[in-house]
Design an enzyme around this catalytic site. Sequence first.
Site, PDB file in Angstrom:
ATOM      1  NE  ARG A   3      -0.893   2.526   2.917  1.00  0.00           N
ATOM      2  CZ  ARG A   3      -0.707   3.366   3.858  1.00  0.00           C
ATOM      3  NH1 ARG A   3      -0.335   4.292   2.116  1.00  0.00           N
ATOM      4  NH2 ARG A   3       0.267   3.810   4.526  1.00  0.00           N
ATOM      5  CG  ASP A   4       3.461   4.539   3.207  1.00  0.00           C
ATOM      6  OD1 ASP A   4       3.497   5.046   1.960  1.00  0.00           O
ATOM      7  OD2 ASP A   4       3.124   4.588   4.403  1.00  0.00           O
TER       8      ASP A   4
ATOM      9  CG  HIS B 237       3.426   4.815   9.010  1.00  0.00           C
ATOM     10  ND1 HIS B 237       3.534   3.686   8.573  1.00  0.00           N
ATOM     11  CD2 HIS B 237       4.255   5.936   8.054  1.00  0.00           C
ATOM     12  CE1 HIS B 237       2.646   3.531   7.428  1.00  0.00           C
ATOM     13  NE2 HIS B 237       3.510   5.151   6.943  1.00  0.00           N
TER      14      HIS B 237
ATOM     15  CG  ASN C 204       7.022   3.175   4.392  1.00  0.00           C
ATOM     16  OD1 ASN C 204       6.245   3.303   3.678  1.00  0.00           O
ATOM     17  ND2 ASN C 204       6.328   3.698   5.850  1.00  0.00           N
TER      18      ASN C 204
ATOM     19  CB  CYS D 137       2.877  10.280   1.111  1.00  0.00           C
ATOM     20  SG  CYS D 137       1.358  11.105   1.295  1.00  0.00           S
TER      21      CYS D 137
HETATM   22  P1  HMG Z   1     -12.897  14.370  -2.648  1.00  0.00           P
HETATM   23  O1  HMG Z   1     -12.306  14.931  -3.548  1.00  0.00           O
HETATM   24  O2  HMG Z   1     -13.251  15.921  -2.006  1.00  0.00           O
HETATM   25  O3  HMG Z   1     -14.365  12.789  -2.240  1.00  0.00           O
HETATM   26  O4  HMG Z   1     -11.822  13.871  -1.868  1.00  0.00           O
HETATM   27  P2  HMG Z   1     -16.051  13.393  -2.214  1.00  0.00           P
HETATM   28  O5  HMG Z   1     -16.367  13.262  -1.267  1.00  0.00           O
HETATM   29  O6  HMG Z   1     -16.301  14.964  -3.149  1.00  0.00           O
HETATM   30  O7  HMG Z   1     -16.052  12.858  -4.052  1.00  0.00           O
HETATM   31  C1  HMG Z   1     -15.088  12.928  -5.233  1.00  0.00           C
HETATM   32  C2  HMG Z   1     -15.709  11.981  -6.054  1.00  0.00           C
HETATM   33  O8  HMG Z   1     -14.937  10.754  -5.678  1.00  0.00           O
HETATM   34  C3  HMG Z   1     -17.249  11.388  -5.782  1.00  0.00           C
HETATM   35  O9  HMG Z   1     -17.647  10.861  -7.683  1.00  0.00           O
HETATM   36  C4  HMG Z   1     -16.900  10.423  -5.011  1.00  0.00           C
HETATM   37  O10 HMG Z   1     -18.209   9.469  -5.184  1.00  0.00           O
HETATM   38  C5  HMG Z   1     -15.565   9.413  -5.106  1.00  0.00           C
HETATM   39  P3  HMG Z   1     -18.414  11.778  -8.579  1.00  0.00           P
HETATM   40  O11 HMG Z   1     -19.348  12.325  -7.775  1.00  0.00           O
HETATM   41  O12 HMG Z   1     -16.989  12.811  -8.868  1.00  0.00           O
HETATM   42  O13 HMG Z   1     -18.266  10.830  -9.920  1.00  0.00           O
HETATM   43  N1  HMG Z   1     -14.834   9.349  -3.922  1.00  0.00           N
HETATM   44  C6  HMG Z   1     -14.867   8.131  -4.072  1.00  0.00           C
HETATM   45  N2  HMG Z   1     -15.242   6.358  -4.970  1.00  0.00           N
HETATM   46  C7  HMG Z   1     -14.214   5.537  -4.346  1.00  0.00           C
HETATM   47  N3  HMG Z   1     -13.320   5.899  -3.361  1.00  0.00           N
HETATM   48  C8  HMG Z   1     -13.444   5.951  -2.795  1.00  0.00           C
HETATM   49  C9  HMG Z   1     -14.576   7.845  -2.233  1.00  0.00           C
HETATM   50  N4  HMG Z   1     -14.619   9.092  -2.297  1.00  0.00           N
HETATM   51  C10 HMG Z   1     -15.428   9.390  -2.738  1.00  0.00           C
HETATM   52  N5  HMG Z   1     -13.541   6.338  -1.491  1.00  0.00           N
HETATM   53  C11 HMG Z   1     -11.117  11.649  -0.290  1.00  0.00           C
HETATM   54  C12 HMG Z   1     -11.734  12.792  -0.509  1.00  0.00           C
HETATM   55  C13 HMG Z   1     -10.954  11.934   0.894  1.00  0.00           C
HETATM   56  C14 HMG Z   1     -11.756  10.718  -1.645  1.00  0.00           C
HETATM   57  C15 HMG Z   1      -9.873  12.358  -1.310  1.00  0.00           C
HETATM   58  O14 HMG Z   1      -9.091  12.674  -1.124  1.00  0.00           O
HETATM   59  C16 HMG Z   1      -8.713  10.703  -1.183  1.00  0.00           C
HETATM   60  O15 HMG Z   1      -8.970   9.661  -1.669  1.00  0.00           O
HETATM   61  N6  HMG Z   1      -8.158  11.073  -0.314  1.00  0.00           N
HETATM   62  C17 HMG Z   1      -7.454   9.606  -0.508  1.00  0.00           C
HETATM   63  C18 HMG Z   1      -5.580  10.622  -0.140  1.00  0.00           C
HETATM   64  C19 HMG Z   1      -4.293   9.394  -0.103  1.00  0.00           C
HETATM   65  O16 HMG Z   1      -4.919   7.907  -0.442  1.00  0.00           O
HETATM   66  N7  HMG Z   1      -2.776   9.299   0.298  1.00  0.00           N
HETATM   67  C20 HMG Z   1      -2.483   8.626   0.634  1.00  0.00           C
HETATM   68  C21 HMG Z   1      -2.245   7.612   1.463  1.00  0.00           C
HETATM   69  S1  HMG Z   1      -2.202   8.475   3.431  1.00  0.00           S
HETATM   70  C22 HMG Z   1      -0.422   8.445   3.540  1.00  0.00           C
HETATM   71  O17 HMG Z   1      -0.111   7.952   3.117  1.00  0.00           O
HETATM   72  C23 HMG Z   1       0.192   8.681   4.696  1.00  0.00           C
HETATM   73  C24 HMG Z   1       0.118   6.930   6.214  1.00  0.00           C
HETATM   74  O18 HMG Z   1       1.419   5.691   5.108  1.00  0.00           O
HETATM   75  C25 HMG Z   1       1.195   7.359   7.203  1.00  0.00           C
HETATM   76  C26 HMG Z   1       1.992   8.602   7.114  1.00  0.00           C
HETATM   77  O19 HMG Z   1       3.430   7.801   6.371  1.00  0.00           O
HETATM   78  O20 HMG Z   1       2.099   9.688   8.101  1.00  0.00           O
HETATM   79  C27 HMG Z   1      -1.238   6.328   6.179  1.00  0.00           C
HETATM   80 MG    MG Z   2       3.375   6.219   5.097  1.00  0.00          MG
END
Ligand code: HMG
Ligand code: MG
Length: 338
Positions: A31-32, A235, A277, A268
């Site tokens: 995933r990450d 993490h 990581n 990220c």
């Molecule tokens: P948004 O654009 O504000 O979403 O994104 P929305 O709620 O306004 O919806 C927009 C469209 O997206 C809609 O479709 C929804 O249905 C669709 P439309 O009506 O336009 O056709 N949608 C989805 N489709 C599929 N699956 C979903 C989903 N949600 C909405 N789950 C949102 C908000 C949170 C969804 C967006 O910002 C997002 O997906 N963010 C993810 C970012 C990400 O994955 N970042 C990396 C992971 S975090 C990380 O790496 C840190 C970590 O490792 C720890 C660390 O290192 O600190 C964990």
């Molecule tokens: Mg991370």
Amino acid sequence: MPLPERRLPLPAVHPRPGLPARVRIWEVGPRDGLQNEPSIVPAPVKAQLVTRLAGAGLTTVETTSFVNPAWVPQLADAEEVFSLLAPLRAGHGPRDAQHPDLRLPALVPNLAGLDRARSCGVRDVCVFASATETFARKNLNRSRAEALEMSAPVVAEAKADGMGVRAYVSMCFGDPWEGAVREEDVVSVCDRLLEMGADELSLGDTIGVATSGQVVDLLGALARAGIPAARLAVHFHDTYGQALANTLTALSCGITTVDSSAGGIGGCPFAESATGNLATEDLCWALAGLGVETGVDLGRLAATSAWMATRLGRPSPSRVVQALTGGGRTAQASGGAG
Ligand code: HMG
Ligand code: MG
């Protein structure tokens, strides 16, 4: 005459007091690691990676994300990956990859993500929040408070369904836009996530800037706020080469769950300067030398990461992978993911 068996070098074992007897590794590479790749790794390769990691003895392998695919196209194939993993999850995968306690968690940001995960039979989910305002907006398109509250119904529904729920808190040690992060901001986000019902929290050093003394201080602040080390994981990303030192410090403070990524891949896409990581191999090598159990077969793990490096077309950044396997140093010549 039979060839002599090639023996893997292993570190000399010198246990030290004050460390846990066993560490639970939460593998985040699929995933990450893969969320940040410039190329999209095909779903069958992802499923093979997860299966090989399970075969190396990792019992928790964070598999993918059910996020908006427009935000992270690298993991848009989450449903296909889980469907390819159905035999493994049903106990019909390769014999060596079958663990009765194998867990394949996935990241879900909102109820849409939870519904997708549930339809794939996922039993463990991870929500994610940010200690800082700017990263909440960059990563989740919400203010810090709104992003946090987006998790509340996800945690409630997942717990009502009997799922395991982990919550990540990003930017616990520093933020590329805001600089220093206040301990009380981390504590308040952690408090809220536990109040929602998360089983455990993972403290993210998203951009790899933490130092050992800071780790002691933050864990101390959390302990004083009544959050026990048993509910926490660490993490660390390895931008400044401190991830292993920070992890060992956290273990000496009572932490027993550590996140790491096979081969040290990762980062990220929404955090400037985030790199991979802590490499799982580097962690396992250090813990083996300290006599701390992980249940991981280091040779098989390193071989898996070297294989993945050839698929990604560049060497693994892990020094242990390089030392044990030639590192996927050959990977440079072998083309992109696929
Ligand atoms: P948004 O654009 O504000 O979403 O994104 P929305 O709620 O306004 O919806 C927009 C469209 O997206 C809609 O479709 C929804 O249905 C669709 P439309 O009506 O336009 O056709 N949608 C989805 N489709 C599929 N699956 C979903 C989903 N949600 C909405 N789950 C949102 C908000 C949170 C969804 C967006 O910002 C997002 O997906 N963010 C993810 C970012 C990400 O994955 N970042 C990396 C992971 S975090 C990380 O790496 C840190 C970590 O490792 C720890 C660390 O290192 O600190 C964990
Ligand atoms: Mg991370």
